[in-house]
Design a protein around this motif. Sequence first.
Motif, PDB file in Angstrom:
ATOM      1  N   HIS A   1      45.342 -11.019 -17.480  1.00 43.18           N
ATOM      2  CA  HIS A   1      44.473 -10.415 -16.825  1.00 43.18           C
ATOM      3  C   HIS A   1      43.143 -11.283 -16.531  1.00 43.18           C
ATOM      4  CE1 HIS A   1      45.225  -5.905 -17.208  1.00 43.18           C
ATOM      5  NE2 HIS A   1      45.641  -6.186 -18.434  1.00 43.18           N
TER       6      HIS A   1
ATOM      7  N   ALA B   1      48.422  -5.631 -13.032  1.00 42.11           N
ATOM      8  CA  ALA B   1      47.740  -4.666 -13.422  1.00 42.11           C
ATOM      9  C   ALA B   1      46.393  -4.802 -13.215  1.00 42.11           C
ATOM     10  CB  ALA B   1      48.001  -4.456 -15.214  1.00 42.11           C
ATOM     11  N   GLN B   2      45.807  -6.079 -13.420  1.00 33.83           N
ATOM     12  CA  GLN B   2      44.072  -6.428 -13.238  1.00 33.83           C
ATOM     13  C   GLN B   2      44.016  -6.010 -11.600  1.00 33.83           C
ATOM     14  OE1 GLN B   2      41.982  -6.908 -15.152  1.00 33.83           O
ATOM     15  NE2 GLN B   2      40.367  -7.481 -13.716  1.00 33.83           N
TER      16      GLN B   2
ATOM     17  N   CYS C   1      43.529  -2.600 -11.257  1.00 36.09           N
ATOM     18  CA  CYS C   1      42.195  -1.758 -11.841  1.00 36.09           C
ATOM     19  C   CYS C   1      41.069  -2.340 -10.779  1.00 36.09           C
ATOM     20  CB  CYS C   1      41.945  -2.805 -13.099  1.00 36.09           C
ATOM     21  SG  CYS C   1      42.871  -2.225 -14.579  1.00 36.09           S
TER      22      CYS C   1
ATOM     23  N   GLY D   1      44.623   0.173 -18.491  1.00 39.26           N
ATOM     24  CA  GLY D   1      46.074  -0.138 -19.077  1.00 39.26           C
ATOM     25  C   GLY D   1      46.412   0.241 -20.353  1.00 39.26           C
TER      26      GLY D   1
ATOM     27  N   TYR E   1      54.664  -2.728 -19.637  1.00 37.81           N
ATOM     28  CA  TYR E   1      52.956  -2.491 -19.283  1.00 37.81           C
ATOM     29  C   TYR E   1      53.052  -1.220 -18.620  1.00 37.81           C
ATOM     30  CZ  TYR E   1      48.242  -3.833 -19.452  1.00 37.81           C
ATOM     31  OH  TYR E   1      46.769  -3.952 -19.563  1.00 37.81           O
TER      32      TYR E   1
ATOM     33  N   VAL F   1      49.996   1.264 -16.365  1.00 43.13           N
ATOM     34  CA  VAL F   1      48.715   1.637 -15.786  1.00 43.13           C
ATOM     35  C   VAL F   1      48.595   3.052 -15.711  1.00 43.13           C
ATOM     36  CG1 VAL F   1      47.110   0.837 -14.379  1.00 43.13           C
ATOM     37  CG2 VAL F   1      48.900  -0.756 -15.061  1.00 43.13           C
TER      38      VAL F   1
END
Length: 452
Positions: free
Chosen positions: A140, A386-387, A390, A402, A425, A427
């Motif tokens: 991240h 994932a970052q 976001c 997350g 992971y 999200v």
Amino acid sequence: MEVRAIPLWTRMAVDSAAAGRSPALTPAAGLRTGLAVLDLGMIGTDGSRRAVPSAGATYPYECYILTRDEACATGLYQVDPGRRLCQLLSRGPQVDEALCHAALAVPEGGAVIVLATRPWLSMRKYGDRGYLYTQLDTAHLHMNLVLAADSLGASVVLRRRPPGLEPLVTEHGECAEVHSALAVTAVPAGNGTEAEPSCWTVRDARATRRPSLRRQPHWLERLCWESLVTDSEGVAAGPPGAAVCLPPTVRRRGRAPLVPRAAFHSRRSATGFAPGTVPVRAVHGTVGRALSVFRNLLPGAGTLPHATLVVRQEQRDRGEPVWPAGLDLRWLPELSNEPVTEAFMAQRHLADTSAVLLLHAPTASLIDEAGGSQLWTVLYHAGALAQLVCLEAARRDLAVTGVGGFDSERWRRLADLPTGHDVVYAVAMGVDTPDAPKLDRLAVAYAQNERS
């Protein structure tokens, strides 16, 4: 049980590790560049939170800046974001030699930012799964720093697990592992690095730093570290040490940044989701843009991890957006809250999520014991992607968080994922609710089956 008071008190007592006040330093241009990137990509807008999410707010990593001073000597600085303190630890040829071994160079007026993981900061709460969170959390941050440098107008060269830098990190503290590095060019004039870095204190720690004051690992930190060691050299488990050279982020004059600065300030992790639906186009725009930027920055990333998007509302035929290639869609409007809650390990604040992006990979690729495991690459890509999700969600006012606490097998069945795949992971996206109790912020690791 009999407890002896004197030894117990001796173990519990603490004292100051400082032998005196370190001399203050005036940061040179390269250090100002590095701190400007950290201000935007790591520190956040206030002291109460960081610019990146972290499981349980443990932030299991350290940050170092390597740059030249006014005398053109290369120094190693350790960054303490909580205290906003930057300390010069060493300076001289040994720093240049380490950079040379890592195939990195300090750009003129720029800096090399190095991230090192400290797994115990997460493992002391989450046990073995804390190592997973360590890798995701550091990914991240790494991606956010790349985007922050790009937003400031700099170019970046990336390295994953570069060799040669490990001795610089372990010299000042054991039980740490170099995760990645990025060489950042000087930020163009007018982007905020000309003045002194805001609220940072820069000191020369060499004068007061004695060998006996080297950071000694807590016994629990050493125990966590030894659980990861796989060979007699005392090296933490991980992929081969050869550098993985990622393509540079090429910035052309006048080109718009990949992520606008406003997104760094507005990003937040949702505490939970309220009943209701979100526009499908908001989810489409968020995931599609994130995948596009991810492939632009990491064109050689391949297909790992696989991405499957579960949408819990009716599919719209009229004006349906074209979803990006490589993304598997699962339209599940009939999926009720109960199985979602169970799949999210009884985290009820996630029950009303509108969409879930599942990042998954073949189990065999994660546990290959013959030296071919892709675990670290998969986790790096998952955390980086994932970052991006976001940040893109923040631009569209879409609530997002997350999720690391989930039952992989339940999600495999709910989303009809390929047999033999594990979710690494998730999200979650949906309608924000400001007052949901987020279990992961409590001391008890409920999402990992811990009981109070």
